[in-house]
Design a protein around this motif. Structure first.
Motif, short mmCIF file in Angstrom:
data_model
loop_
_atom_site.label_atom_id
_atom_site.label_comp_id
_atom_site.label_asym_id
_atom_site.label_seq_id
_atom_site.Cartn_x
_atom_site.Cartn_y
_atom_site.Cartn_z
N ASN A 39 -47.57 -58.96 -20.32
CA ASN A 39 -47.81 -60.23 -20.95
C ASN A 39 -46.34 -60.66 -21.66
N LEU A 76 -43.59 -61.72 -19.34
CA LEU A 76 -43.97 -62.90 -18.54
C LEU A 76 -43.81 -63.94 -19.29
N SER A 77 -44.26 -64.14 -20.70
CA SER A 77 -44.14 -65.29 -21.79
C SER A 77 -42.69 -65.54 -22.07
N GLN A 78 -41.99 -64.51 -22.01
CA GLN A 78 -40.31 -64.73 -22.13
C GLN A 78 -39.66 -65.22 -21.23
N GLU A 79 -40.11 -65.07 -19.80
CA GLU A 79 -39.64 -65.64 -18.65
C GLU A 79 -39.84 -67.19 -18.68
N ARG A 80 -40.58 -67.82 -19.24
CA ARG A 80 -41.32 -69.13 -18.97
C ARG A 80 -39.84 -69.87 -19.48
#
Length: 52
Positions: free
Chosen positions: A45, A48-52
């Motif tokens: 998680n 994934l949140s850092q890739e946004r």
């Protein structure tokens, strides 16, 4: 060692929500295994949140 029921609910809910595993399968895990899955999900998680 006694484990707080609220913490167990939290861990089980977290794994069930992300992996869609049945309750009994999650409860059958050793505590250490369940915590490892919680940590792995949290890591996924975070990435994934850092890739946004």
């Amino acid at each position: 060692m006694t484990y707080a029921p609220d913490r167990i609910y939290e861990e089980v809910s977290y794994v069930a929500y992300h992996f869609h595993w049945p309750l009994n399968d999650i409860l059958d895990l050793e505590h250490g295994q369940r915590l490892r899955y919680v940590q792995e999900i949290a890591g996924i998680n975070t990435r994934l949140s850092q890739e946004r």
